[in-house]
Design an enzyme around this catalytic site. Structure first.
Site, short mmCIF file in Angstrom:
data_model
loop_
_atom_site.label_atom_id
_atom_site.label_comp_id
_atom_site.label_asym_id
_atom_site.label_seq_id
_atom_site.Cartn_x
_atom_site.Cartn_y
_atom_site.Cartn_z
N ARG A 1 0.86 -1.39 0.01
CA ARG A 1 0.11 0.06 -0.09
C ARG A 1 0.96 1.46 -0.04
NH1 ARG A 1 -1.09 3.85 2.99
NH2 ARG A 1 -0.35 3.35 4.85
N VAL A 2 0.55 2.30 -1.08
CA VAL A 2 0.93 3.58 -0.89
C VAL A 2 -0.29 4.31 -0.53
CG1 VAL A 2 3.13 3.14 -2.00
CG2 VAL A 2 1.10 3.66 -3.31
N SER A 3 0.15 5.56 -0.26
CA SER A 3 -0.93 6.71 0.12
C SER A 3 -1.71 7.27 -1.24
CB SER A 3 -0.54 7.64 1.05
OG SER A 3 -0.12 6.98 2.37
N SER A 4 -0.99 7.54 -2.43
CA SER A 4 -1.45 8.21 -3.55
C SER A 4 -1.21 7.63 -4.65
CB SER A 4 -0.91 9.65 -3.45
OG SER A 4 0.44 9.87 -3.55
N GLN B 1 2.93 7.77 -5.88
CA GLN B 1 3.87 6.97 -5.10
C GLN B 1 4.33 5.59 -5.80
OE1 GLN B 1 1.97 7.32 -1.21
NE2 GLN B 1 3.81 8.70 -0.60
#
Length: 185
Positions: free
Chosen positions: A10-13, A16
């Site tokens: 998982r990355v936030s945006s 990324q």
């Protein structure tokens, strides 16, 4: 697949990159998403990942903050997965959690690191709110600029009432038909 190794990345945006996470780890399946870690209920891939697991499988996660930024969510997720017979392995922290095999030191480390991740998220939110407040005080406007001014909106509504076509008005004012429909609601 019994005994399979599954990764959750998982990355936030969207901007990324996920490449560094679990690099070099051999995985049978990977769930990847680009969404904030602040809440687990809005993370579709995480929910799919949890539902997918069966007894004897292992979930690999790059670091604790990738799974959750809230201590209670983190603990709940690990417990939920362990109850299904799933081993949870955090690579960066070198922590492994297996159902029925309590390790007090690992539990303590999970709680400490999880609390730090939650604290970091709180600081990020606080700085973001401060930045937005300062920008608003300076007159910065957020969101999409209005395509039509109030006079144009009144004119369009009058033309619609007189029987004008939405398609014709959309072309005339260089907006989408959906913009016209939203405006006349």
């Amino acid at each position: 697949m019994k005994g399979s190794n599954v990764g959750y990345i998982r990355v936030s945006s969207n901007g990324q990159n996920t490449d560094r996470q679990l690099d070099g780890v051999t995985l049978d399946k990977v769930f990847t998403e680009k969404v904030s870690g602040g809440s687990t209920d809005k993370r579709v891939e995480l929910q799919s990942c949890i539902e997918w697991f069966r007894d004897g499988e292992t979930l690999h996660i790059h670091d604790i903050s990738r799974l959750a930024r809230n201590l209670s969510d983190l603990q709940d997720l690990v417990k939920k997965l362990n109850a299904k017979g799933v081993t949870v392995k955090f690579h960066k922290e070198s922590l492994t959690f297996e159902g029925g095999k309590d390790n007090p030191m690992n539990t303590l480390m999970l709680q400490i690191i999880g609390a730090i991740a939650q604290f970091e998220k709180s600081l990020i939110n606080e700085r973001q709110a401060e930045g937005i407040a300062k920008a608003l005080a300076k007159g910065v406007k957020f969101g999409v600029d209005k395509k039509l001014d109030d006079a144009q909106i009144r004119a369009i509504k009058a033309q619609i009432a007189a029987g004008a076509s939405v398609t014709t008005l959309a072309k005339q004012y260089d907006v989408s038909r959906q913009t016209i429909y939203r405006m006349i609601k």
